[in-house]
Every structure is written in structure tokens, then in C-alpha cells.
Design a protein around this motif. Structure first.
Motif, PDB file in Angstrom:
ATOM      1  N   SER A 113      -3.145 -10.807  13.306  1.00  0.00           N
ATOM      2  CA  SER A 113      -2.339  -9.687  13.389  1.00  0.00           C
ATOM      3  C   SER A 113      -1.987  -9.017  12.282  1.00  0.00           C
ATOM      4  O   SER A 113      -1.423  -7.927  12.299  1.00  0.00           O
ATOM      5  N   LYS A 114      -2.463  -9.643  11.021  1.00  0.00           N
ATOM      6  CA  LYS A 114      -1.736  -9.132   9.862  1.00  0.00           C
ATOM      7  C   LYS A 114      -3.003  -8.152   9.212  1.00  0.00           C
ATOM      8  O   LYS A 114      -3.865  -8.292   9.182  1.00  0.00           O
ATOM      9  N   VAL A 115      -2.323  -6.845   9.040  1.00  0.00           N
ATOM     10  CA  VAL A 115      -3.299  -5.887   8.169  1.00  0.00           C
ATOM     11  C   VAL A 115      -3.366  -6.007   6.920  1.00  0.00           C
ATOM     12  O   VAL A 115      -2.491  -6.299   6.250  1.00  0.00           O
ATOM     13  N   ILE A 116      -4.602  -5.793   6.336  1.00  0.00           N
ATOM     14  CA  ILE A 116      -4.961  -5.943   5.053  1.00  0.00           C
ATOM     15  C   ILE A 116      -5.571  -4.916   4.482  1.00  0.00           C
ATOM     16  O   ILE A 116      -6.836  -4.411   5.176  1.00  0.00           O
ATOM     17  N   ILE A 117      -5.186  -4.435   3.332  1.00  0.00           N
ATOM     18  CA  ILE A 117      -5.773  -3.118   2.771  1.00  0.00           C
ATOM     19  C   ILE A 117      -6.669  -3.614   1.591  1.00  0.00           C
ATOM     20  O   ILE A 117      -5.928  -4.290   0.570  1.00  0.00           O
TER      21      ILE A 117
ATOM     22  N   SER B   9     -10.535   6.009  12.368  1.00  0.00           N
ATOM     23  CA  SER B   9     -10.107   6.040  11.161  1.00  0.00           C
ATOM     24  C   SER B   9     -10.934   5.683  10.114  1.00  0.00           C
ATOM     25  O   SER B   9     -11.700   4.672  10.240  1.00  0.00           O
ATOM     26  N   ASP B  10     -11.073   6.425   8.795  1.00  0.00           N
ATOM     27  CA  ASP B  10     -11.958   5.760   7.610  1.00  0.00           C
ATOM     28  C   ASP B  10     -11.046   5.057   6.519  1.00  0.00           C
ATOM     29  O   ASP B  10     -11.489   4.744   5.508  1.00  0.00           O
ATOM     30  N   PHE B  11      -9.731   4.832   7.032  1.00  0.00           N
ATOM     31  CA  PHE B  11      -8.710   4.175   6.019  1.00  0.00           C
ATOM     32  C   PHE B  11      -9.446   2.757   5.997  1.00  0.00           C
ATOM     33  O   PHE B  11      -9.637   2.032   6.987  1.00  0.00           O
ATOM     34  N   PRO B  12      -9.505   2.187   4.671  1.00  0.00           N
ATOM     35  CA  PRO B  12      -9.935   0.987   4.469  1.00  0.00           C
ATOM     36  C   PRO B  12      -9.116  -0.285   4.631  1.00  0.00           C
ATOM     37  O   PRO B  12      -8.278  -0.635   3.768  1.00  0.00           O
ATOM     38  N   TYR B  13      -9.167  -0.662   5.788  1.00  0.00           N
ATOM     39  CA  TYR B  13      -8.339  -2.084   6.013  1.00  0.00           C
ATOM     40  C   TYR B  13      -9.085  -3.012   6.992  1.00  0.00           C
ATOM     41  O   TYR B  13     -10.159  -2.593   7.465  1.00  0.00           O
ATOM     42  N   PHE B  14      -8.548  -4.049   7.112  1.00  0.00           N
ATOM     43  CA  PHE B  14      -9.071  -5.188   8.102  1.00  0.00           C
ATOM     44  C   PHE B  14      -7.888  -6.070   8.412  1.00  0.00           C
ATOM     45  O   PHE B  14      -6.720  -5.893   7.866  1.00  0.00           O
TER      46      PHE B  14
ATOM     47  N   CYS C 144       0.910  -1.276   0.011  1.00  0.00           N
ATOM     48  CA  CYS C 144       0.054  -0.002   0.007  1.00  0.00           C
ATOM     49  C   CYS C 144       0.798   1.175  -0.049  1.00  0.00           C
ATOM     50  O   CYS C 144       0.577   2.363  -0.611  1.00  0.00           O
ATOM     51  N   ALA C 145       1.855   1.296   0.707  1.00  0.00           N
ATOM     52  CA  ALA C 145       2.762   2.282   0.841  1.00  0.00           C
ATOM     53  C   ALA C 145       3.463   2.695  -0.403  1.00  0.00           C
ATOM     54  O   ALA C 145       3.299   3.930  -0.906  1.00  0.00           O
ATOM     55  N   GLN C 146       4.025   1.658  -1.132  1.00  0.00           N
ATOM     56  CA  GLN C 146       4.436   1.784  -2.501  1.00  0.00           C
ATOM     57  C   GLN C 146       3.315   2.207  -3.467  1.00  0.00           C
ATOM     58  O   GLN C 146       3.746   3.100  -4.281  1.00  0.00           O
ATOM     59  N   TYR C 147       2.147   1.661  -3.405  1.00  0.00           N
ATOM     60  CA  TYR C 147       1.167   2.128  -4.290  1.00  0.00           C
ATOM     61  C   TYR C 147       0.800   3.476  -4.027  1.00  0.00           C
ATOM     62  O   TYR C 147       0.683   4.167  -5.389  1.00  0.00           O
ATOM     63  N   ILE C 148       0.668   4.143  -3.124  1.00  0.00           N
ATOM     64  CA  ILE C 148       0.383   5.327  -2.826  1.00  0.00           C
ATOM     65  C   ILE C 148       1.471   6.395  -2.655  1.00  0.00           C
ATOM     66  O   ILE C 148       1.217   7.691  -2.481  1.00  0.00           O
ATOM     67  N   LYS C 149       2.819   5.786  -2.578  1.00  0.00           N
ATOM     68  CA  LYS C 149       4.021   6.708  -2.511  1.00  0.00           C
ATOM     69  C   LYS C 149       4.186   7.404  -1.312  1.00  0.00           C
ATOM     70  O   LYS C 149       4.365   8.579  -1.051  1.00  0.00           O
TER      71      LYS C 149
ATOM     72  N   ARG D 188       0.465   2.975   8.661  1.00  0.00           N
ATOM     73  CA  ARG D 188       0.296   2.210  10.180  1.00  0.00           C
ATOM     74  C   ARG D 188      -0.392   3.322  11.157  1.00  0.00           C
ATOM     75  O   ARG D 188      -1.080   3.055  11.864  1.00  0.00           O
ATOM     76  N   GLU D 189       0.099   4.821  10.686  1.00  0.00           N
ATOM     77  CA  GLU D 189      -0.584   5.728  11.509  1.00  0.00           C
ATOM     78  C   GLU D 189      -1.893   5.798  11.241  1.00  0.00           C
ATOM     79  O   GLU D 189      -2.746   6.063  11.950  1.00  0.00           O
TER      80      GLU D 189
END
Length: 77
Positions: A54-58, A45-50, A25-30, A37-38
Motif C-alpha cells: 500500500s506504500k507509494v514510492i516515487i 496519470s503519467d505521474f512516475p510512481y509505483f 516528493c511534496a517537499q522536493y517539488i514544493k 496524492r491527487e
């Protein structure tokens, strides 16, 4: 030439996935992975993750919609 085609096909395959990791994700949106993580750890947060354990998936399609929304709102990350 054959190696170049293999690389292109691999990138297309990766781009067709519905989800991504924090690093992807970080690479995708630069942005830095710490910024992702913040956004994830931000209260309400309205950031689209689940999470899967313990693994975060966007979710990629929801991320694209979220980026469109925050762009229209001229929001600062």
C-alpha cells in the motif's frame, strides 16, 4: 563546524536516493502532499510512481523527467 558537516553529508545522502515517499516528493517539488496524492489517484496519470503493497514510492529520476516534460508543456497541476 563538525555538526554542520554532518548535516550537509546527511542531505547529500538523502538526495542520492533513487526513490522518495509522497511527503519527500511534496517537499522536493514544493507542493502539498494532497496534490501528490491527487496526481497518483488521477485516472491515466503519467505521474512516475509505483506501489510496494500500500506504500507509494516515487522514482526521483523519472520525477525529474516528468517535471521537465510538464514544464515544457506549460501544464497546470
Amino acid at each position: 563546524m563538525e555538526e554542520l558537516l554532518k548535516q550537509i553529508l546527511e542531505r547529500i545522502k538523502d538526495n542520492s536516493r533513487a526513490t522518495m515517499t509522497v511527503v519527500e516528493c511534496a517537499q522536493y517539488i514544493k507542493v502539498n502532499k494532497d496534490k501528490i496524492r491527487e496526481l497518483i489517484n488521477k485516472p491515466n496519470s503519467d505521474f512516475p510512481y509505483f506501489k510496494n503493497g500500500s506504500k507509494v514510492i516515487i522514482n526521483k529520476s523519472q520525477l525529474d523527467s516528468w517535471l521537465d516534460k510538464i514544464s515544457r508543456e506549460h501544464r497546470n497541476l
